[in-house]
Design a protein around this motif. Structure first.
Motif, PDB file in Angstrom:
ATOM      1  N   UNK A 135       0.894  -1.388   0.081  1.00  0.00           N
ATOM      2  CA  UNK A 135       0.021  -0.108  -0.075  1.00  0.00           C
ATOM      3  C   UNK A 135       1.006   1.072  -0.174  1.00  0.00           C
ATOM      4  N   UNK A 136       2.092   1.186   0.665  1.00  0.00           N
ATOM      5  CA  UNK A 136       2.912   2.445   0.462  1.00  0.00           C
ATOM      6  C   UNK A 136       3.365   2.607  -0.624  1.00  0.00           C
ATOM      7  N   UNK A 137       3.846   1.475  -1.630  1.00  0.00           N
ATOM      8  CA  UNK A 137       4.019   1.579  -2.967  1.00  0.00           C
ATOM      9  C   UNK A 137       2.936   2.046  -3.904  1.00  0.00           C
ATOM     10  N   UNK A 138       1.702   1.832  -3.444  1.00  0.00           N
ATOM     11  CA  UNK A 138       0.464   2.288  -4.134  1.00  0.00           C
ATOM     12  C   UNK A 138       0.666   3.992  -3.996  1.00  0.00           C
ATOM     13  N   UNK A 139       0.733   4.318  -2.835  1.00  0.00           N
ATOM     14  CA  UNK A 139       0.810   5.497  -2.350  1.00  0.00           C
ATOM     15  C   UNK A 139       1.940   6.263  -3.123  1.00  0.00           C
ATOM     16  N   UNK A 140       3.083   5.650  -3.250  1.00  0.00           N
ATOM     17  CA  UNK A 140       4.146   6.433  -4.024  1.00  0.00           C
ATOM     18  C   UNK A 140       3.683   6.641  -5.481  1.00  0.00           C
ATOM     19  N   UNK A 141       3.005   5.533  -6.121  1.00  0.00           N
ATOM     20  CA  UNK A 141       2.851   5.684  -7.354  1.00  0.00           C
ATOM     21  C   UNK A 141       1.454   6.634  -7.514  1.00  0.00           C
ATOM     22  N   UNK A 142       0.607   6.875  -6.811  1.00  0.00           N
ATOM     23  CA  UNK A 142      -0.287   7.667  -6.751  1.00  0.00           C
ATOM     24  C   UNK A 142       0.189   9.076  -6.707  1.00  0.00           C
TER      25      UNK A 142
ATOM     26  N   UNK B   5      -9.912   3.232   0.761  1.00  0.00           N
ATOM     27  CA  UNK B   5      -9.895   4.386   1.422  1.00  0.00           C
ATOM     28  C   UNK B   5      -8.892   5.449   0.669  1.00  0.00           C
ATOM     29  N   UNK B   6      -7.640   4.484   0.374  1.00  0.00           N
ATOM     30  CA  UNK B   6      -6.628   5.211  -0.361  1.00  0.00           C
ATOM     31  C   UNK B   6      -6.850   5.757  -1.894  1.00  0.00           C
ATOM     32  N   UNK B   7      -7.528   4.805  -2.746  1.00  0.00           N
ATOM     33  CA  UNK B   7      -8.176   5.156  -3.777  1.00  0.00           C
ATOM     34  C   UNK B   7      -8.907   6.500  -3.678  1.00  0.00           C
ATOM     35  N   UNK B   8     -10.087   6.257  -2.611  1.00  0.00           N
ATOM     36  CA  UNK B   8     -10.982   7.509  -2.567  1.00  0.00           C
ATOM     37  C   UNK B   8     -10.351   8.797  -2.122  1.00  0.00           C
ATOM     38  N   UNK B   9      -9.334   8.711  -1.332  1.00  0.00           N
ATOM     39  CA  UNK B   9      -8.642   9.773  -0.782  1.00  0.00           C
ATOM     40  C   UNK B   9      -7.771  10.575  -1.939  1.00  0.00           C
ATOM     41  N   UNK B  10      -7.000   9.680  -2.746  1.00  0.00           N
ATOM     42  CA  UNK B  10      -6.538  10.052  -3.935  1.00  0.00           C
ATOM     43  C   UNK B  10      -7.270  10.732  -4.910  1.00  0.00           C
TER      44      UNK B  10
END
Length: 201
Positions: A96-103, A170-175
């Motif tokens: 999930x951290x890697x996903x955050x970095x990508x987004x 939640x990560x997708x929605x916040x992004x």
């Protein structure tokens, strides 16, 4: 020696995909046109229309190719292969951290947002985006959660597909909605809260 038509075609194909990614970052999706892509790639419009029906289709292929290129550079089959260290919380946080970095990376953020917006009004692009981009990544989560079920780390009766959405949603929605900043700390908190709900009773 006669020119290699296949190689020339591959070069044109790659140039078109690269041009689409460059231009969507420079101009934004609303101003992206087939004409602009053709001019940047050094090909005729008909060359693009022979392979793709719309700018959205070009951008989707470009985005998929971007992910495949990142996978090759990482030496794996996926940009973020899912680890299985035996520690589910650590593994989920890592991915999930890697996903955050990508987004948060403009390389991915701009075309990803463009395709998400297009998918709202274009069901065909939405379905293709889900099948080619989202679902393969989500299935990696599903497989990891099934392994955790077998190890007794999460409830045996949970639906892994729904559990995945508790972690990634939640990560997708916040992004997507830009409600608050994305961070590793936020990703970690999402994993911790989700796992409290997924734990065996």
């Amino acid at each position: 020696m006669a020119p290699n038509a296949t190689r020339r075609s591959e070069r044109s194909h790659r140039a078109i995909l690269d041009a689409a990614l460059e231009l969507v970052a420079e101009l934004g999706y609303p101003k992206l046109t087939i004409e602009a892509i053709a001019a940047r790639a050094g090909v005729g419009k008909q060359t693009i229309y022979r392979w793709w029906p719309s700018k959205a289709a070009v951008l989707l292929d470009a985005f998929v190719a971007l992910g495949e290129r990142a996978a090759r550079e990482a030496g794996g089959e996926a940009p973020h292969a899912f680890p299985d260290t035996g520690d589910l919380e650590a593994d989920l946080k890592f991915v999930l951290r890697a996903t955050v970095d990508e987004l948060r990376s403009p390389t991915y953020d701009v075309p990803y947002r463009a395709l998400a917006a297009e998918g709202i009004v274009n069901p065909e692009i939405a379905a293709e985006f889900v099948s080619r981009v989202m679902e393969p990544s989500l299935q990696l989560y599903v497989e990891r959660l099934r392994a955790a079920q077998r190890a007794g780390q999460v409830a045996a009766d949970l639906d892994p597909r729904i559990a995945v959405e508790l972690v990634t949603g939640p990560v997708t929605a916040r992004w997507l909605l830009r409600t608050l900043p994305l961070s590793h700390r936020y990703a970690d908190a999402v994993v911790e809260m989700a796992l409290r709900g997924l734990s065996p009773r």
